[in-house]
Design an enzyme around this catalytic site. Structure first.
Site, PDB file in Angstrom:
ATOM      1  N   TYR A   1       0.850  -1.194   0.000  1.00 18.36           N
ATOM      2  CA  TYR A   1       0.000   0.000   0.000  1.00 18.36           C
ATOM      3  C   TYR A   1       0.881   1.237   0.000  1.00 18.36           C
ATOM      4  CZ  TYR A   1      -4.893  -1.203   0.290  1.00 18.36           C
ATOM      5  OH  TYR A   1      -6.155  -1.596  -0.029  1.00 18.36           O
TER       6      TYR A   1
ATOM      7  N   GLU B   1      -0.550   4.734  -0.381  1.00 18.65           N
ATOM      8  CA  GLU B   1      -1.417   5.905  -0.581  1.00 18.65           C
ATOM      9  C   GLU B   1      -0.632   7.187  -0.376  1.00 18.65           C
ATOM     10  OE1 GLU B   1      -3.494   3.691   1.965  1.00 18.65           O
ATOM     11  OE2 GLU B   1      -5.497   3.980   1.099  1.00 18.65           O
TER      12      GLU B   1
ATOM     13  N   ASP C   1      -7.560  13.950 -24.621  1.00 23.81           N
ATOM     14  CA  ASP C   1      -7.426  12.543 -24.245  1.00 23.81           C
ATOM     15  C   ASP C   1      -6.658  11.887 -25.398  1.00 23.81           C
ATOM     16  OD1 ASP C   1      -7.695   9.825 -23.933  1.00 23.81           O
ATOM     17  OD2 ASP C   1      -9.788   9.910 -23.280  1.00 23.81           O
TER      18      ASP C   1
ATOM     19  N   THR D   1      -4.228   6.618 -21.707  1.00 22.43           N
ATOM     20  CA  THR D   1      -3.904   5.310 -21.179  1.00 22.43           C
ATOM     21  C   THR D   1      -2.421   5.092 -21.465  1.00 22.43           C
ATOM     22  OG1 THR D   1      -4.605   4.361 -23.272  1.00 22.43           O
ATOM     23  CG2 THR D   1      -6.166   4.218 -21.443  1.00 22.43           C
TER      24      THR D   1
ATOM     25  N   LYS E   1      -1.833   1.496 -24.896  1.00 16.22           N
ATOM     26  CA  LYS E   1      -2.242   1.376 -26.307  1.00 16.22           C
ATOM     27  C   LYS E   1      -0.986   1.565 -27.161  1.00 16.22           C
ATOM     28  CE  LYS E   1      -7.098   2.620 -25.648  1.00 16.22           C
ATOM     29  NZ  LYS E   1      -7.325   3.280 -24.348  1.00 16.22           N
TER      30      LYS E   1
ATOM     31  N   ARG F   1      -0.828  -1.657 -18.469  1.00 17.07           N
ATOM     32  CA  ARG F   1      -2.210  -1.170 -18.508  1.00 17.07           C
ATOM     33  C   ARG F   1      -2.458  -0.138 -17.405  1.00 17.07           C
ATOM     34  NH1 ARG F   1      -6.680  -2.820 -21.008  1.00 17.07           N
ATOM     35  NH2 ARG F   1      -5.345  -4.307 -22.059  1.00 17.07           N
TER      36      ARG F   1
HETATM   37  N1  DSN Z   1     -11.585   0.439 -25.004  1.00 20.25           N
HETATM   38  C1  DSN Z   1     -10.761   1.456 -25.587  1.00 20.25           C
HETATM   39  C2  DSN Z   1     -10.755   1.392 -27.066  1.00 20.25           C
HETATM   40  O1  DSN Z   1     -10.929   0.312 -27.576  1.00 20.25           O
HETATM   41  O2  DSN Z   1     -10.555   2.399 -27.720  1.00 20.25           O
HETATM   42  C3  DSN Z   1     -11.097   2.799 -25.128  1.00 20.25           C
HETATM   43  O3  DSN Z   1     -11.280   2.825 -23.765  1.00 20.25           O
END
Ligand code: DSN
Length: 429
Positions: free
Chosen positions: A60, A62, A206, A232, A235, A241
């Site tokens: 933990y 925090e 985003d 994110t 990707k 992740r």
């Molecule tokens: N699930 C993602 C995508 O496929 O673009 C976005 O959150």
């Protein structure tokens, strides 16, 4: 008194839990033997994978480095500092928060930091390429705030900046969001930044889908124009992740920190922060640039090969890693197409196209993306070949229907397995 057996600390998963172990082994086979064209997916390095299952899962932490609520955080601090140092270097940005568990939570943290419930904001409509965390009515962003959506120009199928500007003048939003999950084109961040400034709104980008392309310097960065950037990390950026928030503004940075913790989250997932740090380290290396260039050339090749075979792409092409295929003139829908391709060893997702007459559970389109195949080392010849296989499967589906396409799917599946065998993934345990 409870006495753990040595096995508790020593037994491997395959012996301790054969059912889960078998499912994971099968998943590795699925990933190894199939072509992954889900635009939001990628394949991490073995080092990232190893860090994601490290001992920090036990900890933990925090708070933030040097300001934790629990003791024993010295190594967690080192890890998070490294993650912060690396990611701020990648994006040339002074402030980052690497604790969001996901992109959607990163977005929520920005809402929590900069908006009040009921506040109006502008974002790209979901069915024109946006994202569910940018105002879907059933998402918190749509239920607790007031989204107004801008859309695409009907001719170019690219963002209609004039109408965005009119909406900004009319609604005086507190925030304008750019970015989405099915928009294949470069966004004019500078122009939206100016529109936001003109109406006194914050500007958030985003960049979840394009973060790796920005990191690899093959796509314009939103950082100079946006007040805050969310992403994110898994990707195109190809790290572990999770979520990420960046800003150049220290006052916004302070608000973001307290809105992530304690505003929205408790203990950060430190093992994933370690794995994010490893991925960020990889993104700083020179070969990441070649990967990012490969993503762009593979995306272009996939787009060209589908268009050459008579498929219409939304916006007639791509500037990024993803292409959105409109199947409405082929007599097949997105759902059946994605399932048929999946049976043939090619994974993608059904996706709405602009003004889609079909519901999101069916759709008239499929979304394809090339980050994962590029990571495997597949180049433009392979992607052209994959394009031909897609055309075979979709052509078979149009000609034979769902039931009748079995033979084509089987033939393509064999080709795909052969192709994938030339680009192996992780060694077996
Ligand atoms: N699930 C993602 C995508 O496929 O673009 C976005 O959150």
């Amino acid at each position: 008194m409870y006495e753990p057996s040595r096995g508790f600390f020593e037994t491997r998963l395959s012996d301790s839990d054969p059912e889960i172990s078998l499912a994971l082994e099968r998943e590795l086979t699925r990933q190894s033997d199939g072509v992954e064209l889900i635009a939001s997916e990628n394949i991490v390095s073995r080092a990232v994978l190893e860090a994601a299952s490290c001992v920090l899962t036990n900890k933990y932490a925090e708070g933030y480095p040097g300001r934790r609520y629990y003791c024993g955080c010295v190594h967690a601090d080192d890890v998070e500092r490294l993650a912060l140092e690396r990611v701020t270097r990648i994006f040339e940005c002074p402030f980052a928060n690497v604790q969001p568990h996901s992109g959607a939570q990163a977005n929520q943290a920005v809402f929590f930091a900069l908006l009040q419930p009921g506040d109006t904001y502008l974002s790209l409509a979901l069915d024109e390429g946006g994202h569910l965390s940018h105002g879907l009515p059933v998402n918190i962003s749509g239920r607790w705030f007031n989204p107004v959506h801008y859309g695409l120009d009907k001719q170019t199928e690219q963002i209609d900046y004039d109408s965005l500007e009119s909406l900004a003048r009319e609604h005086k939003p507190k925030l304008i969001i750019a970015g989405g999950s099915a928009y294949p084109r470069t966004i004019d961040f500078e122009r939206i930044g100016r529109i936001a400034e003109g109406c006194g709104a914050y500007f958030m980008v985003d960049m979840a889908h394009i973060a790796g392309l920005v990191a690899g310097k093959v796509h314009p960065t939103p950082l100079p124009y946006a007040d805050v950037v969310t992403s994110t990390t898994h990707k195109t950026l190809r790290s572990a992740r999770g979520g990420l928030i960046l800003t150049r503004d220290s006052a916004i940075g302070k608000k973001i920190n307290s809105s992530v913790f304690p505003g929205l989250q408790g203990g950060p997932l430190m093992h994933l922060i370690a794995a994010k740090a490893v991925g960020f380290g990889e993104a700083l290396r020179d070969d990441f640039k070649s990967y990012a260039q490969g993503v762009i050339s593979n995306g272009q090749t996939l787009a060209d090969s589908l268009m050459a075979a008579g498929y219409r792409l939304v916006s007639a092409g791509t500037d990024t890693h993803l292409v959105l295929v409109d199947l409405s003139d082929k007599g097949i829908n997105g759902g059946d197409s994605a399932e048929s391709l999946d049976r043939a060893g090619i994974a993608c997702n059904k996706n709405t196209i602009p003004n889609d007459p079909l519901p999101p559970t069916v759709t008239s389109g499929i979304r394809l993306g090339v980050p994962a195949v590029t990571t495997r080392g597949m180049g433009t010849d392979d992607v052209r070949f994959i394009g031909e296989q897609i055309v075979k499967v979709l052509g078979g589906l149009a000609a034979n229907g769902v039931e009748g396409n079995v033979e084509v799917e089987r033939e393509v599946r064999a080709e795909i397995v052969d192709l994938c065998a030339r680009y192996p993934l992780y060694p077996r345990p």
